[in-house]
Design a protein around this motif. Structure first.
Motif, PDB file in Angstrom:
ATOM      1  N   GLY A 288      11.775 -54.481 -20.037  1.00  0.00           N
ATOM      2  CA  GLY A 288      10.346 -54.319 -20.544  1.00  0.00           C
ATOM      3  C   GLY A 288       9.541 -55.492 -20.266  1.00  0.00           C
ATOM      4  N   GLY A 289      10.120 -56.603 -20.833  1.00  0.00           N
ATOM      5  CA  GLY A 289       9.530 -57.888 -20.489  1.00  0.00           C
ATOM      6  C   GLY A 289       9.168 -58.054 -19.108  1.00  0.00           C
ATOM      7  N   ILE A 290      10.000 -57.834 -18.251  1.00  0.00           N
ATOM      8  CA  ILE A 290       9.824 -58.227 -16.789  1.00  0.00           C
ATOM      9  C   ILE A 290       8.277 -57.376 -16.335  1.00  0.00           C
ATOM     10  N   GLY A 291       8.646 -56.185 -16.733  1.00  0.00           N
ATOM     11  CA  GLY A 291       7.359 -55.403 -16.415  1.00  0.00           C
ATOM     12  C   GLY A 291       6.176 -55.741 -17.110  1.00  0.00           C
ATOM     13  N   LEU A 318       0.634 -44.703 -17.573  1.00  0.00           N
ATOM     14  CA  LEU A 318       1.660 -45.197 -16.797  1.00  0.00           C
ATOM     15  C   LEU A 318       2.649 -45.960 -18.244  1.00  0.00           C
ATOM     16  N   GLY A 319       2.046 -46.908 -18.962  1.00  0.00           N
ATOM     17  CA  GLY A 319       2.868 -47.564 -19.878  1.00  0.00           C
ATOM     18  C   GLY A 319       3.085 -46.658 -21.103  1.00  0.00           C
ATOM     19  N   ASN A 320       2.337 -45.807 -21.507  1.00  0.00           N
ATOM     20  CA  ASN A 320       2.451 -44.736 -22.668  1.00  0.00           C
ATOM     21  C   ASN A 320       3.423 -43.599 -22.475  1.00  0.00           C
ATOM     22  N   THR A 321       3.586 -43.183 -21.186  1.00  0.00           N
ATOM     23  CA  THR A 321       4.121 -41.920 -20.729  1.00  0.00           C
ATOM     24  C   THR A 321       5.693 -42.305 -20.288  1.00  0.00           C
ATOM     25  N   LEU A 347       8.745 -49.781 -16.228  1.00  0.00           N
ATOM     26  CA  LEU A 347       7.610 -48.991 -16.107  1.00  0.00           C
ATOM     27  C   LEU A 347       6.488 -49.157 -16.935  1.00  0.00           C
ATOM     28  N   SER A 348       7.123 -49.028 -18.407  1.00  0.00           N
ATOM     29  CA  SER A 348       6.461 -48.957 -19.608  1.00  0.00           C
ATOM     30  C   SER A 348       5.570 -50.413 -19.788  1.00  0.00           C
ATOM     31  N   GLY A 349       6.738 -51.411 -19.602  1.00  0.00           N
ATOM     32  CA  GLY A 349       6.031 -52.620 -19.489  1.00  0.00           C
ATOM     33  C   GLY A 349       5.004 -53.285 -18.544  1.00  0.00           C
ATOM     34  N   LEU A 350       5.250 -52.556 -17.380  1.00  0.00           N
ATOM     35  CA  LEU A 350       4.167 -52.784 -16.313  1.00  0.00           C
ATOM     36  C   LEU A 350       2.796 -52.110 -16.756  1.00  0.00           C
ATOM     37  N   GLY A 351       2.823 -50.902 -17.089  1.00  0.00           N
ATOM     38  CA  GLY A 351       1.398 -50.501 -17.713  1.00  0.00           C
ATOM     39  C   GLY A 351       0.856 -51.264 -18.948  1.00  0.00           C
ATOM     40  N   SER A 352       1.697 -51.531 -19.854  1.00  0.00           N
ATOM     41  CA  SER A 352       1.193 -52.138 -21.015  1.00  0.00           C
ATOM     42  C   SER A 352       0.850 -53.865 -20.658  1.00  0.00           C
ATOM     43  N   ALA A 415       3.370 -41.680 -25.944  1.00  0.00           N
ATOM     44  CA  ALA A 415       2.684 -40.794 -24.783  1.00  0.00           C
ATOM     45  C   ALA A 415       1.356 -40.114 -25.253  1.00  0.00           C
ATOM     46  N   LEU A 416       1.148 -39.820 -26.413  1.00  0.00           N
ATOM     47  CA  LEU A 416       0.121 -39.276 -27.130  1.00  0.00           C
ATOM     48  C   LEU A 416      -0.894 -40.401 -27.340  1.00  0.00           C
TER      49      LEU A 416
END
Length: 445
Positions: A288-291, A318-321, A347-352, A415-416
């Motif tokens: 998550g940190g890398i993303g 992307l980050g939330n889903t 992927l979550s970290g990337l979007g966030s 996600a919501l």
């Protein structure tokens, strides 16, 4: 196309960035050191350790609004220096007490509350201070660099903290935390930036002039400087009335709420339920940190290419889903737990990482400087307050439906979190200057 200027060219930003990096590194070490200190050095029970943790985060609910008023009424740089010095000195004292076997649980609780209180003050002042010396066209890059640094430190900091605790005990790790805060205070003190005392306006003077979907205003507020309570209330009112900030606050609150449930459930499932639990959990969090690091580095380029609104909304989706998709796969196919969670968190970290620097820049510029402190205080109150509620509900859910079901529930809430932003004016923002209020139209007549 949105013009984005490098923040490295801004005088004073390198010092500001360095101070924040040292402060954050110390804090990440402390995230491991403080619970280790209470559980190992003091031999605390789980309930006593929870008291220390609660004392550390309780100030976000107790003092945030009032500190927002203080930040709006005073220059921000001295407040940041004060917060760093107080945190550093308290942690140094805790280290000495621990090494001399005179530290007690009540003292640790009191110290945690004081440190948490100063953390609230620092974060509110930091948020309002950055736009005072970084121009608008460099702000997205500045926040991107700060977010990238925080992501990198978050990735490595907990591991460093664990290594220090393992090698030289928790009190020494606490001392490292103290050094980080004291070094940050010294660097901020070297900043040579003229910062006049902010003038407090009666209430949300610029909300009704926001270029995007201005909210209606009641115009019967007193013209004189309002009381601290009234100003704190005005901060919440301004947050609720502003269509952009309201959407971002709702997104952050839902995300924090769900994330707290997800992480608590995963900790129980992975740490307590698997032989190599700590290693697996560390790998997942590191992904998550890398993303987030990669996303924050890409944020200025995506913003320049696609504009604020579209890149922010896509990155939120992307980050939330991603965590929900990952948890559903893991729930049906437990054998892929490690790669499934690793990819989901990446992927979550990337979007966030993309979204965080963009939303922070929007929040900083959507209001005039004299309102940033108290409105950001309201934002922090609702978004960080959701963490406490999520922790309480997470424990209850795990008891009744188990850790996997609870993790899926938390991921579903995350996600919501995109829902409040999707129909809001955020999606139509192309350039950052579209959210800046027109001060010529905000004067009382």
């Amino acid at each position: 196309m949105t013009t984005v200027t490098s923040a490295w060219t801004v005088p004073g930003f390198r010092l500001f960035w360095s101070a924040g990096a040292l402060s954050r590194l110390g804090a990440e070490v402390g995230e491991i050191a403080l619970p280790a200190l209470t559980l190992i050095t003091l031999g605390a029970t789980a309930m006593e350790a929870s008291w220390v943790r609660t004392a550390l985060v309780a100030p976000f609910l107790v003092v945030t609004l009032w500190f927002g008023v203080i930040v709006d009424r005073h220059p921000r740089r001295p407040l940041m220096i004060l917060a760093d010095w107080v945190r550093g000195v308290i942690l140094a004292a805790v280290c000495v007490l621990a090494l001399t076997n005179t530290l007690t649980i009540p003292v640790a609780v009191g110290a945690a509350f004081a440190i948490g209180t100063m953390t609230v003050l620092y974060q509110l002042a930091d948020f309002s201070f950055l736009p005072q010396f970084v121009p608008e066209d460099a702000l997205i890059d500045a926040n991107s660099k700060i977010t990238a640094t925080e992501s990198a430190i978050e990735t490595a900091g907990s591991g460093v903290g664990g290594l220090i605790v393992q090698a030289v005990t928790a009190p020494i790790a606490i001392a490292v935390n103290a050094v980080g805060y004291l070094a940050s205070a010294l660097l901020i003190g070297r900043l040579r930036i003229d910062e006049p005392a902010p003038e407090t306006t009666p209430d949300q003077v610029a909300i009704e002039s926001a270029p995007i979907a201005p909210a209606p205003e009641t115009a019967d507020e007193p013209a004189a400087k309002s009381s601290a309570i009234a100003e704190a209330r005005d901060g919440l009112k301004s947050l609720i009335r502003h269509p952009i900030l309201r959407a971002l606050a709702a997104e952050a609150s839902l995300w924090n709420f769900g994330h707290e449930i997800l992480m608590l459930a995963l900790a129980v499932h992975v740490l307590a339920g698997l032989p190599a639990g700590p290693l697996i959990f560390g790998v997942v969090v590191t992904c998550g940190g890398i993303g987030a690091l990669v996303g924050s580095l890409l944020s200025p380029r995506l913003t320049a290419r696609f504009g604020y609104g579209r890149s922010l909304l896509v990155s939120l989706v992307l980050g939330n889903t991603a965590p929900l998709i990952g948890m559903v796969i893991v729930a049906f196919f437990p054998a892929v737990l490690i790669p499934g969670l690793a990819v989901a968190f990446l992927l979550s970290g990337l979007g966030s990482g993309v979204a965080d620097s963009q939303s922070t820049s929007i929040r900083q510029l959507a209001l005039p400087g004299e309102l940033r402190g108290r409105v950001n205080a309201g934002y922090r109150l609702v978004s960080w307050g959701a963490l406490s509620i999520g922790a309480i509900l997470g424990g209850t859910l795990i008891t009744f439906i188990g850790p996997v079901g609870s993790a899926v529930s938390g991921a579903a809430l995350m996600a919501l979190a995109t829902v409040p932003v999707a129909p809001s004016p955020v999606r139509g923002i192309r350039a950052i200057n579209e959210v800046v209020p027109d001060r010529t139209d905000t004067q009382d007549t």
